[in-house]
Write an enzyme that holds these catalytic residues in place. Structure first.
Site, PDB file in Angstrom:
ATOM      1  N   GLU A 130       0.729  -1.183  -0.052  1.00 41.70           N
ATOM      2  CA  GLU A 130      -0.126   0.084  -0.010  1.00 41.70           C
ATOM      3  C   GLU A 130       0.958   1.192  -0.145  1.00 41.70           C
ATOM      4  O   GLU A 130       0.569   2.185   0.814  1.00 41.70           O
ATOM      5  CB  GLU A 130      -1.045   0.083   1.303  1.00 41.70           C
ATOM      6  CG  GLU A 130      -1.735  -1.220   1.171  1.00 41.70           C
ATOM      7  CD  GLU A 130      -2.852  -1.303   2.531  1.00 41.70           C
ATOM      8  OE1 GLU A 130      -2.730  -0.339   3.526  1.00 41.70           O
ATOM      9  OE2 GLU A 130      -3.712  -2.185   2.506  1.00 41.70           O
ATOM     10  N   GLU A 132      -6.069 -10.510  -1.531  1.00 42.92           N
ATOM     11  CA  GLU A 132      -6.820 -10.297  -0.303  1.00 42.92           C
ATOM     12  C   GLU A 132      -8.411 -10.415  -0.713  1.00 42.92           C
ATOM     13  O   GLU A 132      -9.081  -9.447  -0.221  1.00 42.92           O
ATOM     14  CB  GLU A 132      -6.720  -9.209   0.387  1.00 42.92           C
ATOM     15  CG  GLU A 132      -5.007  -8.966   0.852  1.00 42.92           C
ATOM     16  CD  GLU A 132      -4.689  -7.847   1.452  1.00 42.92           C
ATOM     17  OE1 GLU A 132      -5.325  -7.122   2.287  1.00 42.92           O
ATOM     18  OE2 GLU A 132      -3.388  -7.736   1.711  1.00 42.92           O
TER      19      GLU A 132
END
Ligand code: XIL
Length: 399
Positions: free
Chosen positions: A190, A305
Protein backbone atom coordinates in the site's frame (compact mmCIF):
# COMPACT_ATOMS: atom_id res chain seq x y z
CA UNK A 1 -13.90 -27.83 -24.37
CA UNK A 2 -14.21 -27.94 -28.15
CA UNK A 3 -14.76 -24.59 -29.86
CA UNK A 4 -18.25 -24.51 -31.33
CA UNK A 5 -19.56 -27.15 -28.92
CA UNK A 6 -22.71 -26.21 -27.09
CA UNK A 7 -20.92 -25.79 -23.77
CA UNK A 8 -18.29 -23.64 -25.47
CA UNK A 9 -21.03 -21.45 -26.94
CA UNK A 10 -22.77 -21.26 -23.60
CA UNK A 11 -19.55 -20.14 -22.00
CA UNK A 12 -18.95 -17.58 -24.72
CA UNK A 13 -22.38 -16.12 -24.43
CA UNK A 14 -22.06 -16.05 -20.65
CA UNK A 15 -18.73 -14.23 -21.06
CA UNK A 16 -20.20 -11.86 -23.64
CA UNK A 17 -23.13 -11.09 -21.39
CA UNK A 18 -20.74 -10.54 -18.53
CA UNK A 19 -18.55 -8.33 -20.64
CA UNK A 20 -21.41 -6.15 -21.74
CA UNK A 21 -22.83 -6.13 -18.29
CA UNK A 22 -19.65 -5.25 -16.47
CA UNK A 23 -18.63 -2.73 -19.09
CA UNK A 24 -21.29 -0.37 -17.88
CA UNK A 25 -21.36 1.08 -14.44
CA UNK A 26 -25.13 0.77 -14.51
CA UNK A 27 -24.93 -2.96 -14.54
CA UNK A 28 -22.59 -3.83 -11.74
CA UNK A 29 -24.13 -1.08 -9.81
CA UNK A 30 -26.85 -3.68 -10.28
CA UNK A 31 -25.30 -5.02 -7.15
CA UNK A 32 -25.68 -1.72 -5.32
CA UNK A 33 -28.12 -2.25 -2.55
CA UNK A 34 -29.45 0.53 -0.33
CA UNK A 35 -31.12 -1.03 2.65
CA UNK A 36 -33.45 1.94 2.99
CA UNK A 37 -34.73 1.51 -0.59
CA UNK A 38 -36.17 -1.99 -0.86
CA UNK A 39 -37.53 -1.54 -4.39
CA UNK A 40 -34.19 -0.48 -5.71
CA UNK A 41 -32.68 -3.37 -3.81
CA UNK A 42 -35.03 -5.78 -5.47
CA UNK A 43 -34.46 -4.43 -8.95
CA UNK A 44 -30.70 -4.24 -8.66
CA UNK A 45 -30.02 -7.49 -6.88
CA UNK A 46 -32.21 -9.17 -9.49
CA UNK A 47 -29.18 -9.05 -11.80
CA UNK A 48 -28.17 -12.28 -10.11
CA UNK A 49 -31.63 -13.78 -9.59
CA UNK A 50 -31.46 -15.93 -12.66
CA UNK A 51 -27.92 -17.10 -12.26
CA UNK A 52 -27.69 -20.70 -11.19
CA UNK A 53 -24.54 -21.11 -9.15
CA UNK A 54 -24.41 -24.79 -9.98
CA UNK A 55 -21.07 -26.54 -9.87
CA UNK A 56 -19.91 -29.85 -11.12
CA UNK A 57 -18.99 -32.26 -8.30
CA UNK A 58 -17.52 -31.55 -4.88
CA UNK A 59 -13.86 -31.01 -5.71
CA UNK A 60 -12.08 -28.49 -3.49
CA UNK A 61 -11.22 -24.97 -4.62
CA UNK A 62 -7.49 -25.71 -4.65
CA UNK A 63 -8.00 -28.64 -7.05
CA UNK A 64 -10.24 -26.70 -9.43
CA UNK A 65 -7.71 -23.86 -9.44
CA UNK A 66 -4.75 -26.21 -9.91
CA UNK A 67 -6.46 -27.79 -12.94
CA UNK A 68 -6.06 -24.36 -14.62
CA UNK A 69 -2.55 -23.63 -13.38
CA UNK A 70 -3.79 -21.36 -10.58
CA UNK A 71 -2.80 -21.51 -6.93
CA UNK A 72 -5.72 -20.96 -4.52
CA UNK A 73 -5.37 -20.20 -0.83
CA UNK A 74 -6.58 -18.02 2.01
CA UNK A 75 -5.49 -15.75 4.81
CA UNK A 76 -5.60 -17.20 8.28
CA UNK A 77 -3.78 -16.45 11.49
CA UNK A 78 -2.01 -18.37 14.20
CA UNK A 79 -4.67 -17.90 16.90
CA UNK A 80 -7.45 -19.17 14.63
CA UNK A 81 -5.54 -22.07 13.18
CA UNK A 82 -4.03 -23.32 16.44
CA UNK A 83 -7.32 -23.13 18.37
CA UNK A 84 -9.82 -24.34 15.78
CA UNK A 85 -9.18 -27.84 14.48
CA UNK A 86 -12.36 -27.91 12.36
CA UNK A 87 -11.23 -24.78 10.57
CA UNK A 88 -7.74 -26.22 10.16
CA UNK A 89 -9.23 -29.34 8.53
CA UNK A 90 -11.29 -27.25 6.09
CA UNK A 91 -8.30 -25.08 5.37
CA UNK A 92 -6.15 -28.04 4.39
CA UNK A 93 -8.96 -29.41 2.26
CA UNK A 94 -9.62 -26.21 0.28
CA UNK A 95 -6.28 -24.37 0.20
CA UNK A 96 -2.89 -24.88 -1.40
CA UNK A 97 -1.53 -21.58 -0.10
CA UNK A 98 -1.59 -19.94 3.32
CA UNK A 99 -1.13 -16.25 4.10
CA UNK A 100 -0.34 -15.52 7.75
CA UNK A 101 -2.62 -12.54 8.32
CA UNK A 102 -0.92 -11.02 11.35
CA UNK A 103 2.19 -12.77 12.63
CA UNK A 104 4.52 -11.35 10.00
CA UNK A 105 3.35 -7.77 10.35
CA UNK A 106 5.60 -5.67 12.57
CA UNK A 107 3.15 -5.33 15.40
CA UNK A 108 -0.22 -6.92 15.74
CA UNK A 109 -1.53 -8.03 19.12
CA UNK A 110 -1.68 -10.55 20.71
CA UNK A 111 1.66 -11.81 19.35
CA UNK A 112 3.68 -8.96 17.84
CA UNK A 113 6.71 -9.84 15.76
CA UNK A 114 8.56 -6.70 16.92
CA UNK A 115 7.71 -6.23 20.61
CA UNK A 116 10.74 -3.96 21.17
CA UNK A 117 13.32 -2.21 18.98
CA UNK A 118 15.87 -5.01 19.26
CA UNK A 119 13.64 -8.05 19.66
CA UNK A 120 11.81 -10.37 17.33
CA UNK A 121 9.20 -12.92 18.37
CA UNK A 122 8.78 -15.60 15.73
CA UNK A 123 6.52 -17.92 17.75
CA UNK A 124 3.40 -17.39 15.61
CA UNK A 125 5.14 -17.28 12.24
CA UNK A 126 7.28 -20.36 12.97
CA UNK A 127 4.17 -22.29 14.01
CA UNK A 128 2.40 -21.29 10.79
CA UNK A 129 5.35 -22.33 8.66
CA UNK A 130 5.47 -25.73 10.40
CA UNK A 131 1.72 -26.14 9.85
CA UNK A 132 2.02 -25.27 6.18
CA UNK A 133 4.97 -27.59 5.62
CA UNK A 134 3.35 -30.49 7.48
CA UNK A 135 0.25 -30.12 5.34
CA UNK A 136 1.91 -29.45 1.97
CA UNK A 137 0.52 -25.92 1.78
CA UNK A 138 2.75 -23.13 0.48
CA UNK A 139 3.13 -20.01 2.60
CA UNK A 140 3.08 -16.32 1.68
CA UNK A 141 4.70 -13.70 3.90
CA UNK A 142 2.70 -10.53 4.61
CA UNK A 143 4.21 -7.95 4.95
CA UNK A 144 7.70 -6.41 5.30
CA UNK A 145 7.22 -2.69 4.67
CA UNK A 146 3.87 -1.04 5.44
CA UNK A 147 2.73 2.20 7.02
CA UNK A 148 0.30 0.35 9.30
CA UNK A 149 0.80 -2.11 12.16
CA UNK A 150 3.96 -0.27 13.16
CA UNK A 151 4.98 -0.83 16.80
CA UNK A 152 4.31 1.74 19.50
CA UNK A 153 8.10 2.18 19.86
CA UNK A 154 8.49 3.07 16.16
CA UNK A 155 7.58 6.71 16.51
CA UNK A 156 10.02 7.49 19.29
CA UNK A 157 12.83 5.33 17.93
CA UNK A 158 12.89 5.68 14.15
CA UNK A 159 13.97 8.83 12.35
CA UNK A 160 15.57 9.92 9.09
CA UNK A 161 19.05 9.01 10.35
CA UNK A 162 18.33 5.38 11.26
CA UNK A 163 15.26 4.39 9.18
CA UNK A 164 17.30 2.69 6.49
CA UNK A 165 19.22 0.65 9.02
CA UNK A 166 15.98 -0.28 10.86
CA UNK A 167 14.33 -1.44 7.61
CA UNK A 168 17.46 -3.26 6.57
CA UNK A 169 17.77 -5.15 9.84
CA UNK A 170 14.05 -6.02 9.85
CA UNK A 171 14.09 -7.49 6.35
CA UNK A 172 17.41 -9.27 6.86
CA UNK A 173 16.21 -10.89 10.06
CA UNK A 174 12.68 -11.81 8.94
CA UNK A 175 13.17 -12.71 5.27
CA UNK A 176 16.53 -14.28 6.15
CA UNK A 177 14.98 -16.56 8.77
CA UNK A 178 12.56 -18.04 6.22
CA UNK A 179 14.97 -18.09 3.28
CA UNK A 180 13.97 -20.71 0.72
CA UNK A 181 10.74 -21.56 2.54
CA UNK A 182 8.30 -18.87 1.39
CA UNK A 183 6.31 -19.01 -1.82
CA UNK A 184 6.29 -15.20 -1.90
CA UNK A 185 6.62 -12.05 0.15
CA UNK A 186 4.48 -8.94 0.08
CA UNK A 187 7.58 -6.77 0.28
CA UNK A 188 5.91 -3.37 0.13
CA UNK A 189 2.23 -2.94 0.97
CA UNK A 190 0.00 0.00 0.00
CA UNK A 191 2.69 2.53 -0.93
CA UNK A 192 0.45 4.52 -3.29
CA UNK A 193 -2.05 7.12 -2.12
CA UNK A 194 -2.92 9.53 -4.88
CA UNK A 195 -4.79 11.88 -2.53
CA UNK A 196 -1.49 12.69 -0.85
CA UNK A 197 -0.83 14.88 -3.87
CA UNK A 198 2.65 13.81 -5.00
CA UNK A 199 3.29 13.51 -8.72
CA UNK A 200 4.58 9.95 -8.26
CA UNK A 201 1.47 9.05 -6.28
CA UNK A 202 3.49 7.76 -3.32
CA UNK A 203 1.84 7.73 0.07
CA UNK A 204 3.29 10.12 2.65
CA UNK A 205 4.20 7.26 4.97
CA UNK A 206 6.90 7.29 7.64
CA UNK A 207 9.10 5.28 5.26
CA UNK A 208 8.78 7.91 2.54
CA UNK A 209 9.27 10.72 5.01
CA UNK A 210 12.46 9.20 6.46
CA UNK A 211 14.02 7.59 3.38
CA UNK A 212 12.58 9.30 0.30
CA UNK A 213 10.96 7.50 -2.68
CA UNK A 214 13.79 5.00 -3.15
CA UNK A 215 12.75 3.08 -0.05
CA UNK A 216 10.50 0.91 -2.25
CA UNK A 217 13.33 -0.22 -4.50
CA UNK A 218 15.66 -0.78 -1.57
CA UNK A 219 13.13 -2.99 0.21
CA UNK A 220 12.91 -5.26 -2.84
CA UNK A 221 16.67 -5.44 -3.25
CA UNK A 222 17.29 -6.39 0.37
CA UNK A 223 14.53 -9.04 0.30
CA UNK A 224 15.90 -10.56 -2.92
CA UNK A 225 19.32 -10.79 -1.34
CA UNK A 226 17.93 -12.55 1.73
CA UNK A 227 15.53 -14.89 -0.09
CA UNK A 228 16.42 -15.20 -3.78
CA UNK A 229 13.80 -17.92 -4.41
CA UNK A 230 10.71 -16.15 -3.10
CA UNK A 231 8.48 -14.24 -5.50
CA UNK A 232 8.53 -10.61 -4.47
CA UNK A 233 5.25 -8.74 -4.60
CA UNK A 234 4.12 -5.11 -4.58
CA UNK A 235 0.64 -5.27 -3.01
CA UNK A 236 -2.12 -2.64 -3.06
CA UNK A 237 -5.88 -2.06 -2.80
CA UNK A 238 -8.43 0.04 -4.72
CA UNK A 239 -7.16 -1.04 -8.15
CA UNK A 240 -10.34 -2.86 -9.12
CA UNK A 241 -13.05 -0.23 -9.51
CA UNK A 242 -14.36 1.89 -12.39
CA UNK A 243 -14.06 5.20 -10.51
CA UNK A 244 -11.71 8.09 -11.34
CA UNK A 245 -9.98 7.44 -8.05
CA UNK A 246 -9.20 3.88 -9.15
CA UNK A 247 -8.05 5.17 -12.57
CA UNK A 248 -5.55 7.44 -10.87
CA UNK A 249 -4.37 4.71 -8.54
CA UNK A 250 -3.89 2.24 -11.40
CA UNK A 251 -1.87 4.84 -13.25
CA UNK A 252 0.39 5.53 -10.28
CA UNK A 253 0.90 1.83 -9.58
CA UNK A 254 1.81 1.22 -13.23
CA UNK A 255 4.22 4.13 -13.12
CA UNK A 256 5.83 2.76 -9.95
CA UNK A 257 6.14 -0.76 -11.37
CA UNK A 258 7.52 0.46 -14.72
CA UNK A 259 10.12 2.51 -12.92
CA UNK A 260 11.13 -0.39 -10.69
CA UNK A 261 11.36 -2.76 -13.67
CA UNK A 262 13.37 -0.27 -15.74
CA UNK A 263 15.93 -0.14 -12.93
CA UNK A 264 16.17 -3.92 -12.79
CA UNK A 265 14.55 -4.11 -9.35
CA UNK A 266 13.72 -7.69 -8.31
CA UNK A 267 9.93 -7.31 -8.24
CA UNK A 268 8.06 -10.32 -9.61
CA UNK A 269 4.35 -9.74 -9.13
CA UNK A 270 1.67 -7.16 -8.48
CA UNK A 271 -0.71 -8.08 -5.68
CA UNK A 272 -4.23 -6.85 -6.42
CA UNK A 273 -5.89 -7.07 -3.03
CA UNK A 274 -9.47 -7.41 -4.28
CA UNK A 275 -11.42 -6.10 -1.29
CA UNK A 276 -14.65 -5.75 -3.23
CA UNK A 277 -17.69 -3.79 -2.26
CA UNK A 278 -21.12 -4.22 -3.83
CA UNK A 279 -21.50 -0.43 -3.93
CA UNK A 280 -18.34 0.10 -5.99
CA UNK A 281 -18.85 -0.85 -9.66
CA UNK A 282 -16.16 -2.54 -11.67
CA UNK A 283 -15.41 -1.52 -15.24
CA UNK A 284 -14.29 -4.67 -16.99
CA UNK A 285 -12.37 -3.05 -19.82
CA UNK A 286 -10.42 -0.75 -17.50
CA UNK A 287 -9.54 -3.70 -15.31
CA UNK A 288 -8.59 -5.94 -18.25
CA UNK A 289 -6.41 -3.22 -19.78
CA UNK A 290 -4.67 -2.59 -16.49
CA UNK A 291 -3.89 -6.26 -15.97
CA UNK A 292 -2.61 -6.52 -19.55
CA UNK A 293 -0.35 -3.50 -18.95
CA UNK A 294 1.04 -5.07 -15.79
CA UNK A 295 1.55 -8.39 -17.60
CA UNK A 296 3.35 -6.56 -20.43
CA UNK A 297 5.94 -5.39 -17.90
CA UNK A 298 6.79 -9.07 -17.39
CA UNK A 299 5.10 -9.33 -14.01
CA UNK A 300 2.80 -11.98 -12.62
CA UNK A 301 -0.42 -10.86 -10.95
CA UNK A 302 -1.66 -12.28 -7.67
CA UNK A 303 -5.16 -11.63 -6.36
CA UNK A 304 -4.11 -11.40 -2.75
CA UNK A 305 -6.91 -10.43 -0.36
CA UNK A 306 -10.19 -11.20 -2.08
CA UNK A 307 -13.42 -10.71 -0.14
CA UNK A 308 -16.76 -8.97 -0.71
CA UNK A 309 -18.31 -6.82 1.99
CA UNK A 310 -22.06 -7.22 2.51
CA UNK A 311 -22.42 -4.13 4.67
CA UNK A 312 -24.76 -2.37 2.20
CA UNK A 313 -26.93 -5.38 1.45
CA UNK A 314 -30.29 -6.16 3.04
CA UNK A 315 -30.59 -8.37 6.11
CA UNK A 316 -31.90 -11.46 4.32
CA UNK A 317 -29.01 -13.91 4.23
CA UNK A 318 -30.10 -15.62 0.99
CA UNK A 319 -30.19 -12.29 -0.86
CA UNK A 320 -26.81 -11.31 0.52
CA UNK A 321 -25.27 -14.64 -0.40
CA UNK A 322 -26.54 -14.44 -3.97
CA UNK A 323 -25.24 -10.92 -4.60
CA UNK A 324 -21.89 -11.67 -2.97
CA UNK A 325 -21.55 -14.81 -5.09
CA UNK A 326 -22.35 -12.83 -8.25
CA UNK A 327 -19.72 -10.24 -7.45
CA UNK A 328 -17.10 -12.96 -6.83
CA UNK A 329 -17.87 -14.72 -10.07
CA UNK A 330 -17.96 -11.56 -12.18
CA UNK A 331 -14.67 -10.29 -10.78
CA UNK A 332 -12.87 -13.61 -11.10
CA UNK A 333 -14.18 -14.17 -14.63
CA UNK A 334 -12.55 -10.90 -15.68
CA UNK A 335 -9.24 -11.26 -13.91
CA UNK A 336 -8.73 -14.96 -14.69
CA UNK A 337 -8.98 -14.17 -18.41
CA UNK A 338 -5.52 -12.65 -17.97
CA UNK A 339 -3.08 -15.59 -18.09
CA UNK A 340 -0.51 -13.82 -15.90
CA UNK A 341 -2.96 -14.04 -12.98
CA UNK A 342 -1.58 -17.13 -11.31
CA UNK A 343 -2.60 -16.93 -7.66
CA UNK A 344 -5.88 -16.20 -5.89
CA UNK A 345 -6.13 -15.88 -2.11
CA UNK A 346 -9.28 -14.92 -0.25
CA UNK A 347 -8.81 -12.84 2.91
CA UNK A 348 -10.09 -15.57 5.16
CA UNK A 349 -11.90 -18.81 4.35
CA UNK A 350 -14.90 -18.84 6.66
CA UNK A 351 -17.23 -16.11 7.91
CA UNK A 352 -16.28 -17.36 11.39
CA UNK A 353 -13.17 -15.19 11.15
CA UNK A 354 -13.05 -12.10 8.97
CA UNK A 355 -11.50 -8.69 9.48
CA UNK A 356 -14.71 -7.19 8.02
CA UNK A 357 -16.61 -7.98 11.26
CA UNK A 358 -14.39 -5.46 12.97
CA UNK A 359 -13.47 -3.03 10.19
CA UNK A 360 -16.68 -2.92 8.11
CA UNK A 361 -19.49 -4.22 10.34
CA UNK A 362 -23.14 -3.98 9.33
CA UNK A 363 -25.13 -1.18 10.92
CA UNK A 364 -27.90 -3.67 11.84
CA UNK A 365 -25.37 -5.69 13.84
CA UNK A 366 -25.96 -8.92 11.87
CA UNK A 367 -22.90 -11.11 11.35
CA UNK A 368 -21.22 -10.42 8.01
CA UNK A 369 -21.09 -13.13 5.30
CA UNK A 370 -18.25 -12.20 2.93
CA UNK A 371 -16.30 -15.46 2.50
CA UNK A 372 -16.60 -18.84 0.71
CA UNK A 373 -17.64 -20.83 3.83
CA UNK A 374 -20.27 -19.77 6.36
CA UNK A 375 -19.55 -19.54 10.08
CA UNK A 376 -20.42 -23.25 10.46
CA UNK A 377 -17.84 -24.01 7.77
CA UNK A 378 -20.46 -24.98 5.18
CA UNK A 379 -19.89 -24.05 1.56
CA UNK A 380 -21.94 -21.02 0.48
CA UNK A 381 -22.97 -19.68 -2.93
CA UNK A 382 -19.74 -17.68 -2.84
CA UNK A 383 -17.86 -20.99 -2.75
CA UNK A 384 -19.82 -22.18 -5.81
CA UNK A 385 -19.11 -18.88 -7.57
CA UNK A 386 -15.37 -19.17 -6.99
CA UNK A 387 -15.41 -22.85 -7.97
CA UNK A 388 -17.23 -22.03 -11.23
CA UNK A 389 -14.87 -19.17 -12.01
CA UNK A 390 -11.94 -21.60 -11.70
CA UNK A 391 -13.76 -24.25 -13.77
CA UNK A 392 -14.45 -21.70 -16.52
CA UNK A 393 -11.02 -20.05 -16.47
CA UNK A 394 -8.64 -20.58 -19.36
CA UNK A 395 -5.64 -22.78 -18.50
CA UNK A 396 -2.29 -21.20 -17.85
CA UNK A 397 1.11 -22.57 -17.21
CA UNK A 398 2.11 -22.79 -13.58
CA UNK A 399 5.00 -20.36 -13.31
C1 XIL B 1 -6.10 -6.71 8.31
C2 XIL B 1 -6.21 -7.95 9.17
O1 XIL B 1 -7.04 -8.91 8.56
C3 XIL B 1 -6.73 -7.57 10.53
O2 XIL B 1 -6.81 -8.69 11.37
C4 XIL B 1 -5.80 -6.53 11.11
O3 XIL B 1 -6.18 -6.16 12.36
C5 XIL B 1 -5.72 -5.32 10.20
O4 XIL B 1 -5.30 -5.73 8.94
N1 XIL B 1 -5.10 -4.80 3.67
C6 XIL B 1 -4.02 -5.52 4.09
C7 XIL B 1 -4.16 -6.45 5.24
O5 XIL B 1 -2.97 -5.51 3.43
O6 XIL B 1 -2.98 -6.56 5.99
C8 XIL B 1 -5.30 -6.03 6.15
O7 XIL B 1 -5.47 -7.05 7.11
C9 XIL B 1 -6.56 -5.81 5.35
C10 XIL B 1 -6.36 -4.71 4.36
Amino acid sequence: MAPGSSSHNRLLSRRRALHLCLGTAACLSGAVIQRKMPLVVQRRSSVYNNREFVVDGQRALKDRAAAKGILYGAEINHQQLSADSDLAAQFIQECALLVEGGGLKWFLTPSPLRPAPNTFDFTAADWMLRFSQTNQVKMRGHTLVWHQSLPPWFEETVNNRNAEQVMHSHIRTVAGRYRGQMHSWDVVNEAIRVQDGRSDGLRKSPWLEFMGPDYVELAFRITAEMDPNAKLVYNDFGLEFGSRKSDAKRESVLQLLSKLMSKGTPVHALGVQGHLDTTRPINSSKLRNFLADVAALGLEIFITELDVTDRSLPADAATRDRVIAGVYEDFLSIVLDEPRVTTVTTWGLSDRYTWLSEFFPRSDGLPVRPLPLDSDLNRKLAWNAIARAFDNAPSRTII
